[in-house]
Design a protein around this motif. Structure first.
Motif, PDB file in Angstrom:
ATOM      1  N   ASP A 185      -0.786  22.891 -12.626  1.00  0.00           N
ATOM      2  CA  ASP A 185      -0.978  22.233 -12.860  1.00  0.00           C
ATOM      3  C   ASP A 185      -1.169  22.090 -14.961  1.00  0.00           C
ATOM      4  N   ASP A 186      -0.015  21.660 -15.254  1.00  0.00           N
ATOM      5  CA  ASP A 186      -0.474  21.867 -16.927  1.00  0.00           C
ATOM      6  C   ASP A 186      -1.981  20.896 -17.194  1.00  0.00           C
ATOM      7  N   PRO A 187      -2.496  21.970 -18.088  1.00  0.00           N
ATOM      8  CA  PRO A 187      -4.257  20.825 -17.767  1.00  0.00           C
ATOM      9  C   PRO A 187      -3.764  19.826 -19.349  1.00  0.00           C
ATOM     10  N   GLU A 188      -2.890  19.799 -20.263  1.00  0.00           N
ATOM     11  CA  GLU A 188      -2.702  18.361 -21.436  1.00  0.00           C
ATOM     12  C   GLU A 188      -2.496  17.579 -20.192  1.00  0.00           C
ATOM     13  N   GLU A 189      -1.701  17.805 -19.275  1.00  0.00           N
ATOM     14  CA  GLU A 189      -0.951  16.198 -18.840  1.00  0.00           C
ATOM     15  C   GLU A 189      -1.943  14.936 -18.075  1.00  0.00           C
ATOM     16  N   VAL A 190      -1.627  14.499 -18.456  1.00  0.00           N
ATOM     17  CA  VAL A 190      -3.185  13.309 -17.760  1.00  0.00           C
ATOM     18  C   VAL A 190      -2.004  12.632 -16.204  1.00  0.00           C
ATOM     19  N   ILE A 191      -2.484  12.017 -15.626  1.00  0.00           N
ATOM     20  CA  ILE A 191      -1.896  10.924 -14.778  1.00  0.00           C
ATOM     21  C   ILE A 191      -2.090   9.822 -14.815  1.00  0.00           C
ATOM     22  N   ARG A 192      -0.834   9.058 -15.243  1.00  0.00           N
ATOM     23  CA  ARG A 192      -1.108   7.826 -15.858  1.00  0.00           C
ATOM     24  C   ARG A 192      -0.829   7.081 -15.198  1.00  0.00           C
ATOM     25  N   ILE A 193      -1.163   5.772 -15.601  1.00  0.00           N
ATOM     26  CA  ILE A 193      -0.650   4.176 -14.627  1.00  0.00           C
ATOM     27  C   ILE A 193      -0.373   3.857 -16.159  1.00  0.00           C
ATOM     28  N   SER A 194       1.136   2.770 -15.981  1.00  0.00           N
ATOM     29  CA  SER A 194       2.031   2.052 -17.517  1.00  0.00           C
ATOM     30  C   SER A 194       2.057   1.077 -16.637  1.00  0.00           C
ATOM     31  N   LYS A 195       1.943   0.296 -15.324  1.00  0.00           N
ATOM     32  CA  LYS A 195       1.995  -0.752 -15.338  1.00  0.00           C
ATOM     33  C   LYS A 195       0.860  -1.921 -14.627  1.00  0.00           C
ATOM     34  N   SER A 196       1.318  -3.138 -15.040  1.00  0.00           N
ATOM     35  CA  SER A 196       0.037  -3.997 -14.588  1.00  0.00           C
ATOM     36  C   SER A 196       0.046  -3.788 -12.620  1.00  0.00           C
ATOM     37  N   ASN A 197      -1.143  -3.848 -11.707  1.00  0.00           N
ATOM     38  CA  ASN A 197      -1.349  -4.818 -10.530  1.00  0.00           C
ATOM     39  C   ASN A 197      -1.540  -3.214 -10.202  1.00  0.00           C
ATOM     40  N   ILE A 198      -1.614  -2.187 -10.315  1.00  0.00           N
ATOM     41  CA  ILE A 198      -1.773  -1.110  -9.649  1.00  0.00           C
ATOM     42  C   ILE A 198      -3.249  -0.502  -9.536  1.00  0.00           C
ATOM     43  N   VAL A 199      -3.338  -0.601  -8.208  1.00  0.00           N
ATOM     44  CA  VAL A 199      -5.148  -0.127  -7.874  1.00  0.00           C
ATOM     45  C   VAL A 199      -5.333   1.091  -7.599  1.00  0.00           C
ATOM     46  N   VAL A 229       0.454  -1.366  -0.465  1.00  0.00           N
ATOM     47  CA  VAL A 229      -0.186   0.059  -0.032  1.00  0.00           C
ATOM     48  C   VAL A 229       1.043   0.926  -0.232  1.00  0.00           C
ATOM     49  N   TYR A 230       0.594   2.535  -0.898  1.00  0.00           N
ATOM     50  CA  TYR A 230       1.425   3.354  -1.151  1.00  0.00           C
ATOM     51  C   TYR A 230       0.458   4.303  -0.184  1.00  0.00           C
ATOM     52  N   TYR A 231       0.819   5.064   0.359  1.00  0.00           N
ATOM     53  CA  TYR A 231      -0.034   6.341   0.414  1.00  0.00           C
ATOM     54  C   TYR A 231       0.366   7.374   0.743  1.00  0.00           C
ATOM     55  N   LYS A 262      -5.199  22.871  -2.655  1.00  0.00           N
ATOM     56  CA  LYS A 262      -3.945  22.399  -3.377  1.00  0.00           C
ATOM     57  C   LYS A 262      -3.595  21.921  -4.023  1.00  0.00           C
ATOM     58  N   SER A 263      -2.767  21.814  -5.366  1.00  0.00           N
ATOM     59  CA  SER A 263      -3.319  20.750  -6.402  1.00  0.00           C
ATOM     60  C   SER A 263      -2.889  19.697  -5.588  1.00  0.00           C
ATOM     61  N   ASP A 264      -3.026  18.720  -5.667  1.00  0.00           N
ATOM     62  CA  ASP A 264      -1.989  16.779  -5.171  1.00  0.00           C
ATOM     63  C   ASP A 264      -1.954  16.384  -6.764  1.00  0.00           C
ATOM     64  N   LYS A 265      -1.842  17.052  -7.787  1.00  0.00           N
ATOM     65  CA  LYS A 265      -1.637  16.154  -8.569  1.00  0.00           C
ATOM     66  C   LYS A 265       0.160  15.700  -8.734  1.00  0.00           C
ATOM     67  N   GLU A 266       1.051  16.038  -8.404  1.00  0.00           N
ATOM     68  CA  GLU A 266       2.418  15.628  -8.147  1.00  0.00           C
ATOM     69  C   GLU A 266       2.542  14.827  -7.413  1.00  0.00           C
ATOM     70  N   ALA A 267       2.122  15.142  -5.901  1.00  0.00           N
ATOM     71  CA  ALA A 267       2.241  13.995  -5.280  1.00  0.00           C
ATOM     72  C   ALA A 267       1.251  12.301  -5.695  1.00  0.00           C
ATOM     73  N   ILE A 268       0.236  12.633  -6.576  1.00  0.00           N
ATOM     74  CA  ILE A 268      -0.446  11.347  -6.956  1.00  0.00           C
ATOM     75  C   ILE A 268       0.653  10.274  -8.021  1.00  0.00           C
ATOM     76  N   LYS A 269       1.224  11.534  -8.613  1.00  0.00           N
ATOM     77  CA  LYS A 269       2.025  11.285  -9.703  1.00  0.00           C
ATOM     78  C   LYS A 269       3.588   9.957  -9.113  1.00  0.00           C
ATOM     79  N   SER A 270       3.610  10.927  -8.249  1.00  0.00           N
ATOM     80  CA  SER A 270       4.684  10.220  -7.180  1.00  0.00           C
ATOM     81  C   SER A 270       4.322   9.362  -6.436  1.00  0.00           C
ATOM     82  N   THR A 271       3.379   8.904  -6.028  1.00  0.00           N
ATOM     83  CA  THR A 271       3.049   7.850  -5.694  1.00  0.00           C
ATOM     84  C   THR A 271       3.052   6.528  -6.345  1.00  0.00           C
ATOM     85  N   ILE A 272       2.307   6.953  -7.848  1.00  0.00           N
ATOM     86  CA  ILE A 272       2.266   6.007  -9.090  1.00  0.00           C
ATOM     87  C   ILE A 272       3.658   5.475  -9.654  1.00  0.00           C
ATOM     88  N   ALA A 273       4.125   6.398  -9.132  1.00  0.00           N
ATOM     89  CA  ALA A 273       5.822   6.620  -9.685  1.00  0.00           C
ATOM     90  C   ALA A 273       6.056   4.957  -8.827  1.00  0.00           C
TER      91      ALA A 273
END
Length: 860
Positions: A126-140, A68-70, A82-93
């Motif tokens: 935030d960059d409005p063109e940038e999506v939050i991408r998940i690129s690996k299997s087994n990510i929930v 589990v990654y918080y 405040k935007s949490d977009k960068e934190a979410i991307k870091s968690t996914i990474a």
């Protein structure tokens, strides 16, 4: 003829003998399908029972083995604007760096996931063109619940695309599950022989590049005039507006059907699922490779966009741009600006228990197979699209409910989608929403016991028509259309240049009547009256598996299954959940399940409490996700008292709750819990009620109601205490109050000046009712034996004494995974092998006349 043939024939004959006796309106179409299974012929109806996550054979995951990654560990902060977009991307990474994947976990609160115009000074946009991408299997991606007190992802700003001013549908979905594969899948081999629809095996030039278990794409793209004519029959290109612009003519017939290989020989491959489009090898059919993410999902949260205006189809909001025409430069705000979640090239993946609100487009499965969208809802301001498939195969979209005035395009299909199932979805029947059939060659779609609108608001440009090709099955549909009678599925151009469906198969249609004109349907059986087989998907699935899997029964019993605040990772308890469920089969009007509260950080010498942390509150070798309640004792006494407070809010039912009526009166709360404490000791329990609790037990006004508790029984199995009790709350007229449970332990085993004790409080379950529960419900039947525990596949129940009628096995989400009749039995063996249940905590409930018994079990 084989023995199995005769055996199947006898079973089917017997089943239909029973059905003849008990049924009043059996479906001839379903009988035709059954006959085809015995006779190995091609039925009128496609076989839809393989749709969905793992072919519908098991439930969606309810526990996870991944780490589990918080998001809060990577900088996300709830409710800070405040935007949490960068934190979410870091968690996914971080999760993607783990070969086993991970759970991206959001605690309660609002998290801003896209903000291109921050209002807080010093916060980067935030960059409005940038999506939050998940690129690996087994990510929930998992939140703490979809309702009050849970997780909300707030897409404050819309996404953008360079061409959105001229193509209003191009703004990207913000969350993108995608492995990077494009739509052109590489060739593996060619198909060398014709194949009938609903077959499983194809002949190919070579199987050298194909392995069992591999996902492949069955593919053709050919504009041969004979193939085009076959696809459009009984109509022709002359029946369409501007036939010279039809894509199916100019670009060709295109089929993209994804399958899993389960067998092969030198020159044949066999699929798990049936083929839904007949193959003529002369048109150059191919087998392509298909690479996909697997076991990815998003669940247990609310997703809120910023589309707050009245939706006008392909037009900018009039509130902002009153004079702008259709498809104008700002139409993207309505069409696609707030698009939420897209799955691209995924298999066996899911969206579940997500509430969408104020979205342009909620979610989409693109170039994917066997994905499931189950138990989701749309609330608040309606937008353009709900949940759809686009060129996807065998996906299952079930129990998705539009609770608004009407999303323009309801749950449906688009593109080269084939073999998808829309199951028990509910939309308004007011003419404001229609099932999406968005053209570009969808085939073989089952619309199964759904409610809403059909044959209007379906979408699709004139060049992309027809809206749907052959084998669209409308089964026991109830709703409205563009008119009440003589509805045409294929409307002539003098009525509209849109709305072209190729001979749908209709059974049990209620709410409007079909036109008697030629070629408006292939079959229209039982108009005005539902057929006995309420759900075609369920009937076919039950035939294939022998019984309906537990997830079907649970969804039918608890149709909404809303989760207001939920954290669950199997055997490890993380936070608490509140689940409200209408339960008409029980004396309990509502059920509330709860897990350990995340205690605020407030530890000091005054015996307040804190959330356990690995550094200073629980042993260093304990994982972060083993949250407990750690209580700080006094600094000098040898014997001292440890306290743990756990609070459970009663849901306010006085307004805006579609699950519980506003006039429901809750009179009793019963609960069951287990407490564990690190170093022994005997715990006592006190129960309190507060009407002014906020988030601190020390500042609230509490009334001790322990004396009102009907029964508290402890097991005496130190260091575990099991508590079952019934609390009379009939004197409390305020429905919005909080219950608190204070666990106290006198313990002399600690040493040192900083004495810390740890309570592990788990599996707290609440039942709130408006009737008195019999005290016998809480009698501990010491003579009953349930073993082994933990169990592997079988559970033995002994010394029943013929007192019980039914045994139910629930998973940790409260879903029924096994139900058996035990009336008159003294010993029962429950075999769970066929249910494919995962490891974790389960609850066994024995039900008799005026008596019930609950057991907690662990599956190894």
């Amino acid at each position: 003829m084989t023995f199995n043939y005769f055996k199947s024939l006898i079973v089917i004959s017997f089943l239909f003998l029973i059905q003849e006796v008990n049924s009043q309106n059996p479906s001839a179409l379903y009988q035709n399908w059954l006959d085809a299974q015995i006779n190995n012929t091609t039925p009128i109806l496609p076989t839809f029972s393989f749709a969905g996550y793992k072919n519908g054979e098991v439930s969606l995951p309810t526990s996870f083995s991944q780490q589990v990654y918080y998001v809060t560990d990577y900088g996300a902060i709830a409710n800070d604007n405040k935007s949490d977009k960068e934190a979410i991307k870091s968690t996914i990474a971080a999760a993607e760096s783990n070969p086993n994947g991970g759970v991206i976990f959001f605690p309660p609160g609002r998290f801003i996931v896209n903000d291109s115009e921050p209002t807080v000074a010093g916060v980067p946009a935030d960059d409005p063109e940038e999506v939050i991408r998940i690129s690996k299997s087994n990510i929930v991606i998992k939140g703490s619940g979809s309702g009050s007190g849970g997780t909300e992802l707030y897409q404050k700003s819309h996404t953008t695309h360079p061409e959105m001013a001229t193509k209003d549908y191009l703004c990207p979905y913000l969350f993108l599950f995608w492995n990077g594969e494009d739509s052109a899948n590489s060739l593996l081999t060619n198909i060398t022989a014709d194949v009938n629809r609903e077959s499983y095996t194809v002949q190919v030039a070579s199987t050298n590049n194909i392995t069992i278990g591999q996902w492949v794409e069955l593919y053709v793209k050919n504009n041969d005039t004979n193939l085009v004519a076959e696809e459009l029959a009984p109509f022709s290109t002359s029946n369409f507006h501007q036939p010279e612009n039809l894509k199916i003519v100019n670009e060709g017939v295109e089929v993209r059907e994804i399958h899993k290989v389960v067998g092969k020989t030198t020159n044949t491959i066999t699929f798990k699922e049936p083929i839904h489009r007949a193959i003529n090898a002369n048109y150059n059919w191919k087998i392509n490779n298909f690479k996909a993410l697997e076991n990815v999902g998003i669940q247990d949260l609310k997703y809120t966009g910023g589309f707050i205006w009245k939706h006008l189809h392909h037009k900018a909001p009039e509130e902002l741009f009153p004079n702008e025409g259709t498809s104008g430069p700002n139409a993207f705000l309505s069409s696609s600006g707030w698009s939420g979640i897209k799955f691209n090239h995924t298999v066996n993946s899911w969206i579940t228990n997500v509430e969408f609100s104020a979205m342009s487009q909620a979610a989409q499965f693109l170039f994917s197979s066997n994905n499931t969208a189950l138990n989701n809802k749309y609330t608040g301001n309606p937008g353009h699209n709900f949940i759809t498939t686009n060129s996807a195969s065998g996906c299952f979209l079930g129990r998705n409910d539009d609770l608004t005035t009407g999303v323009w395009h309801g749950v449906g299909v688009n593109g080269k989608s084939i073999g998808n199932v829309l199951w028990r979805n509910n939309h308004p029947q007011t003419g404001t929403s229609g099932i999406e059939m968005h053209a570009s060659q969808p085939r073989s779609t089952l619309i199964d016991f759904c409610k809403g609108g059909v044959f209007f608001h379906q979408g699709g440009s004139t060049g992309a028509l027809p809206n749907h090709l052959k084998n669209m099955v409308l089964w026991n549909f109830e709703g409205v259309s563009y008119q009440n009678s003589a509805v045409k599925s294929f409307r002539p151009n003098n009525e509209t240049v849109y709305a072209k469906f190729i001979t749908p198969i209709i059974s049990g249609l209620k709410g409007f009547t079909m036109s008697s004109d030629a070629n408006q349907f292939q079959v229209n059986e039982s108009p005005g009256t539902h057929v006995d087989e309420e759900s075609l998907y369920e009937a076919q699935l039950k035939y294939r598996l022998g019984t309906l899997p537990g997830w079907i029964n649970n969804t039918l019993t608890n149709p909404f299954y809303p989760i207001f605040y939920y954290e669950d990772f199997g055997a490890v308890n993380q936070g608490y959940s509140v689940q409200i469920v209408k339960n008409t089969n029980s004396q309990n009007e509502a059920q509330i399940g709860k897990r350990v509260n995340d205690i605020p950080d407030a530890a000091d010498s005054n015996n307040e409490f804190t959330e356990a942390r690995p550094a200073n509150r629980i042993p260093a070798n304990s994982a972060r996700n083993q949250k407990a309640i750690a209580i700080v004792g006094t600094s000098s006494n040898t014997n001292y008292e440890l306290e743990a407070w756990v609070t459970m809010p009663i849901i306010d039912v006085s307004k805006n709750n579609q699950y519980i009526n506003a006039d429901d009166t809750f009179k009793y709360v019963s609960f069951w819990t287990e407490q564990r404490y690190a170093n022994g000791g005997i715990s006592s329990l006190e129960v309190f009620i507060s009407t002014d609790y906020t988030n601190n037990v020390t500042t609230a006004n509490w009334t001790n109601v322990t004396s009102n508790v009907n029964k508290i029984a402890t097991s005496g199995q130190n260091p575990q205490t099991y508590v079952e009790s019934l609390l009379d709350i009939s004197s409390y007229t305020d429905t919005n109050f909080t219950l608190a449970f204070k666990y106290t332990s006198d313990n002399s085993t600690y040493s040192g000046s900083n004495r810390n004790g740890t309570f592990y409080i788990s599996d707290v379950k609440y039942f709130v009712s408006d009737t008195t529960l019999s005290n016998t419900s809480f009698i501990i039947e010491d003579t009953i034996k349930v073993y082994p525990n933990p169990f592997s596949s079988e559970i033995t129940i002994g010394n029943l004494g013929a007192k019980f009628n039914k045994a139910l096995l629930f998973d940790s989400l409260g879903r029924v995974v096994k139900s058996i009749n035990i009336e008159g039995l003294g010993t029962v063996i429950i075999n769970t092998t066929s249910n494919n249940i995962s490891s974790g905590i389960y609850f066994l409930k024995l039900i008799g006349n005026g008596i019930s018994k609950d057991y907690k079990l662990l599956k190894k």
